[in-house]
Write an enzyme that holds these catalytic residues in place. Sequence first.
Site, PDB file in Angstrom:
ATOM      1  N   HIS A  78       1.189   1.997 -10.287  1.00 35.95           N
ATOM      2  CA  HIS A  78       0.176   2.411  -9.307  1.00 35.95           C
ATOM      3  C   HIS A  78      -1.156   1.756  -9.675  1.00 35.95           C
ATOM      4  CE1 HIS A  78       2.285   6.071  -7.569  1.00 35.95           C
ATOM      5  NE2 HIS A  78       2.956   5.955  -8.695  1.00 35.95           N
ATOM      6  N   VAL A 133      10.069   8.197  -6.871  1.00 30.43           N
ATOM      7  CA  VAL A 133      10.885   7.057  -6.423  1.00 30.43           C
ATOM      8  C   VAL A 133      11.409   6.355  -7.673  1.00 30.43           C
ATOM      9  CG1 VAL A 133      10.925   4.870  -5.188  1.00 30.43           C
ATOM     10  CG2 VAL A 133       9.558   6.777  -4.284  1.00 30.43           C
ATOM     11  N   ARG A 136       0.843  -1.206   0.000  1.00 25.29           N
ATOM     12  CA  ARG A 136       0.000   0.000   0.000  1.00 25.29           C
ATOM     13  C   ARG A 136       0.876   1.253   0.000  1.00 25.29           C
ATOM     14  NH1 ARG A 136      -5.061  -1.760   0.029  1.00 25.29           N
ATOM     15  NH2 ARG A 136      -5.436  -3.756   1.067  1.00 25.29           N
ATOM     16  N   ASP A 137       0.461   2.222  -0.818  1.00 30.08           N
ATOM     17  CA  ASP A 137       1.182   3.495  -0.899  1.00 30.08           C
ATOM     18  C   ASP A 137       1.097   4.206   0.456  1.00 30.08           C
ATOM     19  OD1 ASP A 137       2.010   5.504  -3.511  1.00 30.08           O
ATOM     20  OD2 ASP A 137       1.618   6.457  -1.572  1.00 30.08           O
ATOM     21  N   ILE A 138       2.220   4.786   0.879  1.00 30.04           N
ATOM     22  CA  ILE A 138       2.283   5.467   2.174  1.00 30.04           C
ATOM     23  C   ILE A 138       1.442   6.747   2.179  1.00 30.04           C
ATOM     24  CG2 ILE A 138       4.298   6.966   1.772  1.00 30.04           C
ATOM     25  CD1 ILE A 138       5.415   5.919   4.468  1.00 30.04           C
ATOM     26  N   HIS A 167       7.557   1.275 -10.841  1.00 30.96           N
ATOM     27  CA  HIS A 167       6.395   0.751 -10.120  1.00 30.96           C
ATOM     28  C   HIS A 167       5.124   1.121 -10.855  1.00 30.96           C
ATOM     29  CE1 HIS A 167       7.565   4.698  -8.531  1.00 30.96           C
ATOM     30  NE2 HIS A 167       6.277   4.951  -8.404  1.00 30.96           N
ATOM     31  N   ASN A 222       4.673   6.438 -13.682  1.00 31.68           N
ATOM     32  CA  ASN A 222       5.269   7.758 -13.893  1.00 31.68           C
ATOM     33  C   ASN A 222       6.745   7.619 -14.252  1.00 31.68           C
ATOM     34  OD1 ASN A 222       2.816   8.948 -13.085  1.00 31.68           O
ATOM     35  ND2 ASN A 222       3.420   8.859 -10.933  1.00 31.68           N
TER      36      ASN A 222
HETATM   37  P1  DGP Z   1       5.870   8.091  -8.018  1.00 36.41           P
HETATM   38  O1  DGP Z   1       5.554   9.529  -7.705  1.00 36.41           O
HETATM   39  O2  DGP Z   1       5.138   7.576  -9.248  1.00 36.41           O
HETATM   40  O3  DGP Z   1       7.348   7.842  -8.069  1.00 36.41           O
HETATM   41  O4  DGP Z   1       5.274   7.264  -6.812  1.00 36.41           O
HETATM   42  C1  DGP Z   1       5.987   7.001  -5.631  1.00 36.41           C
HETATM   43  C2  DGP Z   1       4.982   6.607  -4.594  1.00 36.41           C
HETATM   44  O5  DGP Z   1       5.678   5.933  -3.568  1.00 36.41           O
HETATM   45  C3  DGP Z   1       4.266   7.785  -3.936  1.00 36.41           C
HETATM   46  O6  DGP Z   1       2.866   7.709  -4.225  1.00 36.41           O
HETATM   47  C4  DGP Z   1       4.530   7.622  -2.455  1.00 36.41           C
HETATM   48  C5  DGP Z   1       5.069   6.217  -2.340  1.00 36.41           C
HETATM   49  N1  DGP Z   1       6.088   6.040  -1.321  1.00 36.41           N
HETATM   50  C6  DGP Z   1       7.226   6.765  -1.180  1.00 36.41           C
HETATM   51  N2  DGP Z   1       7.949   6.305  -0.139  1.00 36.41           N
HETATM   52  C7  DGP Z   1       7.245   5.246   0.363  1.00 36.41           C
HETATM   53  C8  DGP Z   1       7.489   4.355   1.450  1.00 36.41           C
HETATM   54  O7  DGP Z   1       8.478   4.417   2.170  1.00 36.41           O
HETATM   55  N3  DGP Z   1       6.533   3.394   1.673  1.00 36.41           N
HETATM   56  C9  DGP Z   1       5.416   3.286   0.882  1.00 36.41           C
HETATM   57  N4  DGP Z   1       4.541   2.315   1.201  1.00 36.41           N
HETATM   58  N5  DGP Z   1       5.166   4.106  -0.142  1.00 36.41           N
HETATM   59  C10 DGP Z   1       6.078   5.074  -0.391  1.00 36.41           C
END
Ligand code: DGP
Length: 113
Positions: free
Chosen positions: A102, A96, A29-31, A100, A87
Site C-alpha cells: 500500500h 486480499v 488505485r485502491d477501490i 501487495h 499486511n
Molecule cells: P489488504 O487489506 O492489505 O489485503 O488490502 C486489500 C486492499 O485491496 C483493500 O484496501 C481494498 C483493495 N481492493 C479489494 N478489492 C479490490 C478491487 O477489486 N479493486 C481495487 N482497485 N482494489 C481492491
Amino acid sequence: MTDCIFCKIIAGEIPSTNVYKDEQVTAFRDINPAAPTHILIVPNKHIDSSNFLIADDEALIGHLFTVAKDLAKQEGIAESGYRLMMNTNAEGGQTVFHIHLHLLGGRQMKGFG
Ligand code: DGP
C-alpha cells in the site's frame, strides 16, 4: 490463480485504475481509498502473502518499493511524506491474498493499527 481478484486485475479481466505497469508489477488505485493517495503495488506473479516469500523474490520485493517511491513523486507526496504498508494474514489486516504494497499519502498518517 484463477480465483484471485488481483490476478484478474493484472490480466485486465476486471477494471481498475492503473497508474503503472511493467513486466514485474502492476500498480492501481485502491477501490476503497484510506487516504487521498492510496495505490496498491502488486507483483504480476501470484504470491499469497509475505509468509510465502523466497530468496528469489528479493529483487521483486525491492522493485515494489522503487516503483512506490516513483509513484509517490508522481503523486506529489514524496516531500510531504507517505506510508508504505504490507499486511499479512488476519491479525495483520490482510483481506486480499495476493501480496501487495500500500502507498498511502496526502494526509497526516497517525499511529498504527
Ligand atoms: P489488504 O487489506 O492489505 O489485503 O488490502 C486489500 C486492499 O485491496 C483493500 O484496501 C481494498 C483493495 N481492493 C479489494 N478489492 C479490490 C478491487 O477489486 N479493486 C481495487 N482497485 N482494489 C481492491
